[in-house]
Structures are given as C-alpha cells and as structure tokens.
Scaffold this motif. Structure first.
Motif, short mmCIF file in Angstrom:
data_model
loop_
_atom_site.label_atom_id
_atom_site.label_comp_id
_atom_site.label_asym_id
_atom_site.label_seq_id
_atom_site.Cartn_x
_atom_site.Cartn_y
_atom_site.Cartn_z
N TYR A 36 -9.99 -5.35 -6.09
CA TYR A 36 -10.05 -3.67 -5.62
C TYR A 36 -11.15 -3.59 -4.60
O TYR A 36 -12.15 -4.05 -4.56
N ASN A 73 0.32 4.02 -2.34
CA ASN A 73 -0.17 4.86 -3.64
C ASN A 73 -0.06 4.49 -5.03
O ASN A 73 -0.44 5.05 -5.84
N TRP A 95 -2.91 8.37 -6.90
CA TRP A 95 -3.39 7.01 -7.29
C TRP A 95 -3.94 7.01 -8.79
O TRP A 95 -4.39 7.85 -9.26
N CYS A 127 -0.27 0.96 -5.87
CA CYS A 127 -0.71 -0.33 -5.88
C CYS A 127 -1.58 -0.68 -7.32
O CYS A 127 -1.15 -1.64 -7.79
N HIS A 173 -7.58 0.25 -2.67
CA HIS A 173 -6.35 -0.66 -2.98
C HIS A 173 -6.57 -1.72 -3.99
O HIS A 173 -7.64 -2.48 -3.92
N TYR A 174 -5.53 -1.88 -4.96
CA TYR A 174 -5.49 -3.01 -5.86
C TYR A 174 -4.59 -4.10 -5.48
O TYR A 174 -3.43 -3.63 -5.13
N ASP A 175 -5.08 -5.20 -5.66
CA ASP A 175 -4.20 -6.35 -5.29
C ASP A 175 -4.30 -7.25 -6.74
O ASP A 175 -4.98 -7.01 -7.39
N SER A 219 0.95 -1.34 0.02
CA SER A 219 0.04 0.00 -0.21
C SER A 219 0.83 1.21 -0.09
O SER A 219 1.28 1.73 1.14
#
Length: 208
Positions: free
Chosen positions: A116, A14, A72, A16, A120-122, A12
């Motif tokens: 998402y 900014n 972001w 991601c 946050h994106y993973d 995390s």
C-alpha cells in the motif's frame, strides 16, 4: 523457497484494494464488483457488529456506499475479505514499512500479501525469476507454527523498504491535491475529505 518477491501492479480505478485481493486469492484482477457485493452482504447480515459507531455511517448507507465503484476500500473491507476467503491478509505500508495483518486472530493456515502506498494497493507475489509471467506467481503462503510465512516475510519487507527508499508512496497527511471539478488546491487527506463533503466533488488529482 525458490524465487523472488515482486510487486504486481493493479490498475488505479478506485477498486485497487478489491482487485489486488482478487489477484492474490484467485489470480483474477477483475473481482471488484463481486467482492463489493460480498462485503455489502456481510455488513447487512450483522447490523450489531457493523453498527454506525463501527462504520461511521449507518449500516444501510455503508452498504450503498461500498457498492459504488468510485469508493475506496480500507481496513474494514480487508478484515471482511480475510474472513470470506479464510486466509490472513498482510498489507505492507510503504511509508512506514508497517505490516497490518487481517484475520490473524482467527489463526488461518494461509496468508496473502498486499502493498500500500498511501492511496493505492498492489499485489505481492513470489515468481520463479525476474520477468517471469504472472501465471507462474505464487500468491498464497503457508503460515508456520511461529505465525510467520518464513523467509518470504523478510523478502517482502526488503521490497517494501526499497520502495520506501525510492519514496514511492503518497504522504496522505501532506500531499497536495487539486480538485478536478473546481481546480481548488487542498493539502492532505483531511482537507480533501472536507472539500468533498462541502461540495460533493470527489475527483482529485495529485500535483507537485
């Protein structure tokens, strides 16, 4: 297809979105600076398409803004990166279980998947077994004639629904944030943006 769909956590920081895309496209979680450059160059090269009306900033302002590692990414950046890599990007939203597909109108033969949580994106990947190391991950999937990626799609959606059941998302309309600079409390993304615009403060922490 053998294997299970897993969520690969991206730091995390900014960036991601960019690092998640770097991981699913190239197995590299350190692509943010490079991909920000790609986006800025793409936007600068087409001021007609990437107009102020489209970007909500002038073309020049946007290019400077996206190169800032504190800023972001979102839908505009995902659509540019889908085109840059020549692959569809599926972004699953945990709160709604919706899947936004970028690049689909270009009918690319392959797809990658992100997840998402509102902030946050993973990355999503298929690995051979629970606990298998990331180097065994498959992150690029063939798009079939029906424009799906077959059974993987259902497995990905199950993972997203499971995350939704556990409420592992941030409701950006109603979440409570505290400004890290002046400690004022704000509710929701709208108030946070208004506070940031009024004060220049962009360091918010979520608090319950």
């Amino acid at each position: 297809m053998e294997g299970i769909v897993v969520r690969r956590v991206i730091p995390s920081d900014n960036s991601c979105l960019f690092n998640a895309v770097g991981f699913v496209m190239e197995h590299d979680k350190h692509k943010a600076a490079e991909l920000r450059q790609v986006i800025a160059a793409t936007v600068a090269s087409d001021p007609v398409k990437y107009s102020e009306a489209f970007l909500a900033k002038t073309n020049e302002e946007y290019c400077a803004w996206i190169l800032d590692p504190e800023k972001w990414g979102g839908a505009i950046e995902l659509s540019i990166l889908a085109e840059y890599y020549g692959r569809e990007i599926a972004a699953y939203d945990i709160q709604t279980c919706r899947c936004d597909l970028y690049g689909q109108e270009l009918k690319y033969p392959e797809r990658v998947m992100l997840i998402y949580d509102g902030l946050h994106y993973d990355a999503l990947a298929v690995c051979p077994a629970e606990g298998a190391p990331e180097e065994f991950d498959q992150t690029i999937f063939t798009v079939q004639k029906d424009r799906t990626v077959g059974a993987i799609e259902g497995l990905a959606l199950n993972l997203v629904k499971d995350a939704q059941r556990k409420r592992s998302y941030t409701d950006t309309g109603n979440f409570t944030l505290r400004c890290g600079v002046c400690q004022i409390g704000v509710i929701g993304q709208k108030e946070a943006v208004e506070h940031a615009q009024a004060t220049g403060h962009v360091n918010f922490q979520e608090y319950k």
